[in-house]
Design a protein around this motif. Structure first.
Motif, PDB file in Angstrom:
ATOM      1  N   LYS A  71      16.606  22.400  11.815  1.00 21.67           N
ATOM      2  CA  LYS A  71      15.418  23.225  12.255  1.00 21.67           C
ATOM      3  C   LYS A  71      16.223  24.071  13.470  1.00 21.67           C
ATOM      4  CE  LYS A  71      11.773  19.772  12.005  1.00 21.67           C
ATOM      5  NZ  LYS A  71      10.926  18.845  12.873  1.00 21.67           N
ATOM      6  N   ALA A  72      17.430  23.810  14.098  1.00 26.83           N
ATOM      7  CA  ALA A  72      17.696  24.703  15.022  1.00 26.83           C
ATOM      8  C   ALA A  72      18.540  25.882  14.454  1.00 26.83           C
ATOM      9  CB  ALA A  72      18.803  23.880  15.974  1.00 26.83           C
ATOM     10  N   ASP A  73      19.127  25.491  13.374  1.00 26.32           N
ATOM     11  CA  ASP A  73      19.893  26.497  12.527  1.00 26.32           C
ATOM     12  C   ASP A  73      18.853  27.302  11.784  1.00 26.32           C
ATOM     13  OD1 ASP A  73      22.489  25.247  12.892  1.00 26.32           O
ATOM     14  OD2 ASP A  73      22.762  24.246  11.090  1.00 26.32           O
ATOM     15  N   ASP A  74      17.631  26.816  11.444  1.00 23.08           N
ATOM     16  CA  ASP A  74      16.849  27.730  10.828  1.00 23.08           C
ATOM     17  C   ASP A  74      16.393  28.845  11.855  1.00 23.08           C
ATOM     18  OD1 ASP A  74      17.092  26.655   8.325  1.00 23.08           O
ATOM     19  OD2 ASP A  74      15.193  25.300   8.492  1.00 23.08           O
ATOM     20  N   ALA A  75      15.944  28.118  13.112  1.00 24.02           N
ATOM     21  CA  ALA A  75      15.491  28.904  14.242  1.00 24.02           C
ATOM     22  C   ALA A  75      16.433  30.065  14.437  1.00 24.02           C
ATOM     23  CB  ALA A  75      15.121  28.170  15.444  1.00 24.02           C
ATOM     24  N   LYS A  76      17.582  29.849  14.481  1.00 22.85           N
ATOM     25  CA  LYS A  76      18.680  30.617  14.899  1.00 22.85           C
ATOM     26  C   LYS A  76      18.987  31.883  13.915  1.00 22.85           C
ATOM     27  CE  LYS A  76      23.597  30.886  16.210  1.00 22.85           C
ATOM     28  NZ  LYS A  76      24.085  32.042  15.471  1.00 22.85           N
TER      29      LYS A  76
END
Length: 89
Positions: free
Chosen positions: A68-73
């Motif tokens: 999720k953090a990678d997607d948000a980034k």
């Protein structure tokens, strides 16, 4: 000389009794480990190493959070780069 033979026979009997006792303890310990594994619901991983399902679930949750953090980034990167309409062919 018969005294020496009697000593050796006695020692062999002692050693056999010790081996029998240790074997019995090993069997009991293996059974107890099996019971404990059932209680904590342990799986054996493909590598042969044992993994606790709770640990696997935690790992999966951690990986999902990282994804999720990678997607948000990536979304932030796309927003920043969407200002230029230059296409390189």
């Amino acid at each position: 000389m018969s005294n020496r033979v009697e000593e050796l026979e006695s020692k062999v009997k002692e050693l056999q009794a010790a081996v029998n006792g240790l074997t019995e303890e090993l069997v009991e310990t293996k059974e107890r480990v099996r019971q404990l594994e059932e209680e904590v619901d342990v799986d054996v991983a493909p590598t042969g190493r044992r993994r606790d399902r709770a640990a696997e679930t935690a790992d999966e949750e951690t990986q999902a959070e990282a994804d999720k953090a990678d997607d948000a980034k990536e979304g932030d990167d796309e927003e920043q780069s969407s200002g230029s309409d230059i296409i390189v062919a």
